[in-house]
Design a protein around this motif. Structure first.
Motif, PDB file in Angstrom:
ATOM      1  N   ARG A   2      36.254  39.091  45.101  1.00  0.00           N
ATOM      2  CA  ARG A   2      36.712  40.487  45.044  1.00  0.00           C
ATOM      3  C   ARG A   2      38.014  40.701  45.801  1.00  0.00           C
ATOM      4  O   ARG A   2      38.163  41.671  46.546  1.00  0.00           O
ATOM      5  CB  ARG A   2      35.628  41.430  45.574  1.00  0.00           C
ATOM      6  CG  ARG A   2      34.382  41.379  44.711  1.00  0.00           C
ATOM      7  CD  ARG A   2      33.437  42.485  45.047  1.00  0.00           C
ATOM      8  NE  ARG A   2      32.215  42.388  44.236  1.00  0.00           N
ATOM      9  CZ  ARG A   2      31.693  43.406  43.565  1.00  0.00           C
ATOM     10  NH1 ARG A   2      32.260  44.585  43.607  1.00  0.00           N
ATOM     11  NH2 ARG A   2      30.600  43.231  42.862  1.00  0.00           N
ATOM     12  N   THR A  54      41.841  37.188  42.982  1.00  0.00           N
ATOM     13  CA  THR A  54      40.793  36.639  42.123  1.00  0.00           C
ATOM     14  C   THR A  54      40.359  37.609  41.024  1.00  0.00           C
ATOM     15  O   THR A  54      39.484  37.274  40.225  1.00  0.00           O
ATOM     16  CB  THR A  54      39.551  36.245  42.954  1.00  0.00           C
ATOM     17  OG1 THR A  54      39.054  37.410  43.627  1.00  0.00           O
ATOM     18  CG2 THR A  54      39.880  35.171  43.972  1.00  0.00           C
ATOM     19  N   ILE A  62      36.003  29.388  38.892  1.00  0.00           N
ATOM     20  CA  ILE A  62      34.791  29.891  39.546  1.00  0.00           C
ATOM     21  C   ILE A  62      33.786  28.762  39.742  1.00  0.00           C
ATOM     22  O   ILE A  62      33.226  28.570  40.827  1.00  0.00           O
ATOM     23  CB  ILE A  62      34.177  31.029  38.697  1.00  0.00           C
ATOM     24  CG1 ILE A  62      35.133  32.227  38.647  1.00  0.00           C
ATOM     25  CG2 ILE A  62      32.818  31.434  39.251  1.00  0.00           C
ATOM     26  CD1 ILE A  62      34.728  33.278  37.624  1.00  0.00           C
ATOM     27  N   GLN A  91      39.777  31.037  34.656  1.00  0.00           N
ATOM     28  CA  GLN A  91      38.599  31.849  34.934  1.00  0.00           C
ATOM     29  C   GLN A  91      37.345  30.998  35.169  1.00  0.00           C
ATOM     30  O   GLN A  91      37.021  30.662  36.295  1.00  0.00           O
ATOM     31  CB  GLN A  91      38.405  32.857  33.786  1.00  0.00           C
ATOM     32  CG  GLN A  91      39.576  33.821  33.684  1.00  0.00           C
ATOM     33  CD  GLN A  91      39.502  34.679  32.425  1.00  0.00           C
ATOM     34  OE1 GLN A  91      39.943  34.279  31.369  1.00  0.00           O
ATOM     35  NE2 GLN A  91      38.910  35.860  32.557  1.00  0.00           N
ATOM     36  N   ASN A 100      32.694  35.644  42.926  1.00  0.00           N
ATOM     37  CA  ASN A 100      33.667  36.723  42.803  1.00  0.00           C
ATOM     38  C   ASN A 100      34.038  37.246  44.184  1.00  0.00           C
ATOM     39  O   ASN A 100      33.392  38.132  44.712  1.00  0.00           O
ATOM     40  CB  ASN A 100      33.101  37.858  41.940  1.00  0.00           C
ATOM     41  CG  ASN A 100      34.104  38.983  41.754  1.00  0.00           C
ATOM     42  OD1 ASN A 100      35.239  38.906  42.235  1.00  0.00           O
ATOM     43  ND2 ASN A 100      33.683  40.033  41.055  1.00  0.00           N
ATOM     44  N   GLU A 152      40.300  36.293  37.545  1.00  0.00           N
ATOM     45  CA  GLU A 152      39.377  35.192  37.255  1.00  0.00           C
ATOM     46  C   GLU A 152      38.076  35.670  36.643  1.00  0.00           C
ATOM     47  O   GLU A 152      37.268  34.866  36.198  1.00  0.00           O
ATOM     48  CB  GLU A 152      39.015  34.452  38.558  1.00  0.00           C
ATOM     49  CG  GLU A 152      40.155  33.752  39.226  1.00  0.00           C
ATOM     50  CD  GLU A 152      39.740  33.220  40.585  1.00  0.00           C
ATOM     51  OE1 GLU A 152      38.565  33.399  40.973  1.00  0.00           O
ATOM     52  OE2 GLU A 152      40.597  32.625  41.245  1.00  0.00           O
ATOM     53  N   ARG A 153      37.852  36.975  36.674  1.00  0.00           N
ATOM     54  CA  ARG A 153      36.528  37.457  36.269  1.00  0.00           C
ATOM     55  C   ARG A 153      36.217  37.116  34.816  1.00  0.00           C
ATOM     56  O   ARG A 153      37.103  37.046  33.973  1.00  0.00           O
ATOM     57  CB  ARG A 153      36.436  38.970  36.508  1.00  0.00           C
ATOM     58  CG  ARG A 153      36.324  39.310  37.993  1.00  0.00           C
ATOM     59  CD  ARG A 153      36.315  40.794  38.216  1.00  0.00           C
ATOM     60  NE  ARG A 153      37.574  41.387  37.753  1.00  0.00           N
ATOM     61  CZ  ARG A 153      37.713  42.674  37.438  1.00  0.00           C
ATOM     62  NH1 ARG A 153      36.672  43.487  37.518  1.00  0.00           N
ATOM     63  NH2 ARG A 153      38.873  43.137  37.043  1.00  0.00           N
TER      64      ARG A 153
END
Lengths: 427, 350
Positions: free
Chosen positions: A339, A343, A385, A381, A337, A346-347
């Motif tokens: 941050r 992005t 990641i 997502q 993440n 994408e969490r």
């Protein structure tokens, strides 16, 4: 004894458990039930009712709802994941099995007395929780794998857009016998025996139609503080879930978790569920220096604070550390993440459990994480990641060995509705 | 060493939680806990020799129990080594690795011959030889260009899309698949030719491979960590089951690393003698396994329960000892992690 007499034993109400506490339940126990009547400890101070109250066994997580339970629900201590393959000869049989699965899940999550039939017939419930099934915050979450939408049942045209077989990531060593499958059932509760009982009952419900393909048990670290909010630890000893999006933020959940408007209409209110069995090579990990461990994760082991910080929930402030002097650019939390505004979408909502299942062929502990993520779009997502994490330094210490992509539809709308009904109604 | 029985309660709590009760009195007697002890209490000397990592655990708990709030890791007493001192050891290892690759090329030639002649047993023998030589490169750190070559030579199908049917699955393990599952031998020849070319290329680039001192020191235990994780588990050798053989090669490579590091490890925390003793035990186990299996190492599947336990136990002992090596070879003092400035602290609200 006539069947009518037998059934009269069922007059104790399921509601007593939920409404009740000790007094209500003990009232119920006064009914002529052989097991309880014969119990020498059946008195108001020490009976089953007191035990139920003391251990939160009476907590109910309703099966019905706009969304299925077990997704936004805070994770309790125990879980079992079981994946089935369907051997239903046709779509109608499959629908009936899924309907029965929901029906039984509804009964078990609500709790209540175990029905008794003819004494010469096998009991309808294994009874391993006693004459009353306490709800124990039980959730049963049902999800469909991509293979259910193949040519067998004519569901292909209704497949959620991104529901594919989980791709093989470069870190993976997937074992086919614990990967993929038609129907995932996630069972969570506060006590192990509740989970085991539920598994046993649900497997029985679908026997002859759905055959279990793989299963894994998980547990959650106890809440050990220092605050109520502090996250429990995974088996690398680091706090897990710190940066999770807030499941009580409905607007955020609509952006990150629930199916988008582009999905088939029946999928509304559902979510993609990613399950990954990630073996953690814990002996190896335990032989690595603490500083190196912390640099791989990007957090302090004790506090869970980002490196350079003091509070678990402190922002890591990558903006002030562009070269990674404080938190290495390859640290797990930084890759997972970053941050940034780009992005934020994408969490994922993680809800994983630790697992332990003995030793492997080389005498090494077979421990790890049942990684669970709910997300609106696996491509945008989870997979994005994961692809960033494929070369993180931590990969030496983990091996993803199983799991799959599933789609958890909306919840049942009533006690007679069932999970997946809208899919089958739309065909 | 002062024999005190008045250890504070906190110390006892820590130790009781962590260790078997009979050890408690010995530890608390042996060291009051005001400083990290460097030698075993006499009663534990034998056990400390057998399991040095346990001694360091006991000492750490002793320190922590008394000084509450003290750093969880006692500071290393050793001054850092100059990174230059790794140049010679690494050059020696590269030379060793180069010679192993030379031997491997010979084994691959034998493999090609056996495949062409249709002799499966001879081909399997040559494969074992080639695989063994490759595993003896254990300390070559596989990064960048080398990582790509390593994937071609020793890559597994697990992480490849399509698994064993992936066109990228070509090396030793593709040949292993064919040799042990009965496929036609002639179909494996192209893979053997490609393997030969990849190994030649690796041998060409090997002299320019750089390894950081930390990485090299870490390989002292990671080679056998890999053996446990990938070989004895069967993960990397699903068809031949030759995990014990591969582990023996890992032992050889580890000994070579320790040999090159001997001058650096002199008088560094007694790490080397302990590691050598554990490796000698492990080698003794290998000899026993050979003796029990007609002079050759058994496959993973041929190990009896007792033999598997014997081997896993010796591996565990060796690994705990070897894991002390990197800490004894630090080339810098522990870096201080910069603090997030107070004015920049932001807490995520629930």
């Amino acid at each position: 004894m006539s069947p009518v007499d037998r059934r009269s034993f069922l007059t104790r109400s399921a509601a007593l458990l939920g409404a009740g506490g000790a007094g209500a339940l003990v009232g119920g126990a006064g009914v002529a039930d052989r097991a309880l009547a014969a119990n020498p400890t059946d008195d108001p101070g020490t009976g089953a009712g007191a035990a139920v109250a003391a251990s939160n066994l009476a907590t109910v997580e309703p099966f019905e709802g706009v969304h299925q339970a077990g997704i936004l629900t805070p994770a309790p201590a125990h879980a079992t994941f079981v994946v089935f393959d369907s051997f239903a000869p046709d779509r109608g049989t499959l629908a009936a099995a899924l309907q029965a699965l929901s029906r039984r899940a509804h009964e078990l999550t609500a709790g209540g007395p175990v029905p008794l039939l003819e004494v010469d017939a096998p009991p309808p419930d294994s009874g391993i929780l006693g004459p009353d099934n306490a709800p124990d915050a039980l959730t049963v979450t049902i999800a469909f794998g991509a293979s259910l939408f193949d040519s067998r049942y004519g569901l292909g045209g209704h497949r959620p857009l991104e529901l594919t077989q989980m791709p093989t990531f470069s870190v993976d060593e997937l074992v086919p016998a614990q990967s993929h499958g038609d129907v995932l059932v996630q069972i969570c509760a506060q006590h192990r025996d509740t989970v085991v009982h539920t598994l046993r009952e649900l497997v029985r419900t679908v026997r002859g139609t759905l055959q279990q393909r793989w299963t894994i048990d998980g547990f959650m670290g106890a809440s050990r503080g220092p605050t109520q909010r502090s996250n429990p630890r995974n088996l690398f000893a680091f706090r897990d879930g710190t940066a999770n999006p807030d499941p009580t933020d409905a607007a955020l959940m609509r952006k990150l978790v629930w199916a988008g408007a582009n999905e088939p209409a029946w999928a509304a209110g559902g979510t993609y569920q990613v399950v990954r069995i990630i073996r953690q090579h814990v002996e190896f990990w335990d032989r690595v220096g603490l500083l190196e461990q912390e640099k791989m994760i990007g957090r302090y082991r004790n506090t869970g604070a980002p490196l350079g910080g003091t509070n678990e929930f402190e922002e890591p402030r990558y903006d002030l550390d562009p070269h990674g002097y404080r938190i290495p650019l390859t640290a797990h939390i930084r890759l997972a993440n970053p941050r940034t505004a780009a992005t934020a979408g994408e969490r994922i909502l993680r809800r994983g459990f630790n697992y332990h299942r003995g030793f492997d062929e080389a005498g090494q502990l077979d421990q790890g994480l049942v990684f669970v993520a709910y997300n609106q779009s696996p491509a945008r997502q989870f997979a994005t990641i994961q692809n960033r994490l494929n070369n993180e330094p931590m990969i030496d210490y983990i091996t993803p060995v199983g799991g799959g992509y599933f789609f958890a539809p909306a919840g049942a709308r009533s006690s007679v509705d069932w999970v997946g009904s809208e899919l089958f109604a739309s065909v | 060493m002062a024999a005190k029985r008045t250890a504070p309660r906190a110390l006892l709590v820590f130790v009781v939680v962590a260790i078997a009760v009979p050890l408690i009195l010995l530890v608390t007697q042996a060291d009051g806990g005001h400083r990290a002890a460097v030698a075993a209490p006499p009663e534990l000397a034998v056990y400390a020799e057998r399991a040095p990592h346990v001694l360091s655990q006991l000492n750490a708990y002793g320190v922590q129990g008394v000084v509450r709030g003290a750093p969880s890791t006692p500071p290393s007493a050793l001054p850092p080594l100059s990174p230059d001192r790794f140049n010679v050891p690494e050059a020696e290892y590269r030379a060793f690795a180069g010679s192993q690759l030379g031997l491997m090329e010979g084994q691959i030639t034998d493999l090609e011959g056996a495949l062409a002649a249709g002799d499966r047993a001879a081909a399997q023998d040559a494969w074992r030889g080639a695989y063994s030589r490759y595993l003896e490169l254990g300390a070559v750190y596989l990064e960048g260009q080398i990582a790509t070559l390593n994937q071609a030579i020793d890559g597994n199908p697990g992480g490849l899309p399509g698994g064993i049917r992936s066109p990228q699955f070509t090396g030793l393990h593709r040949i292993e698949l064919g040799l042990w599952t009965g496929g036609p031998l002639s179909s494996l020849l192209p893979y053997a030719h490609k393997l030969a070319a990849d190994v030649r290329e690796l041998r060409r680039v090997l002299p320019s491979v750089q390894i950081s001192p930390l990485d090299y020191a870490t390989r002292a235990h990671e080679i056998l960590e890999d053996a446990v994780r990938d070989l004895l588990s069967g993960t990397d050798v699903p068809w031949s089951g030759e995990g014990v053989l591969g582990t023996e090669d890992g032992i050889l490579a580890t000994k070579e690393v320790l040999l090159t590091l001997k001058p650096l490890l002199f008088k560094r925390e007694n790490v080397l003698p302990v590691a050598n003793a554990q490796l000698a035990t492990l080698e003794g186990v290998m000899e026993r396994l050979k003796a029990a299996h007609g002079g050759r190492l058994p496959t993973n599947g041929e190990l009896t329960q007792e033999q598997a336990e014997l081997l896993d136990n010796a591996m565990g002992g060796a690994l705990e000892a070897l894991a002390q090596v990197p800490g004894a070879l630090e080339t810098a003092y522990t870096p201080v992690i910069p603090r997030i400035p107070r004015s920049a602290v932001r807490i995520d609200q629930p």
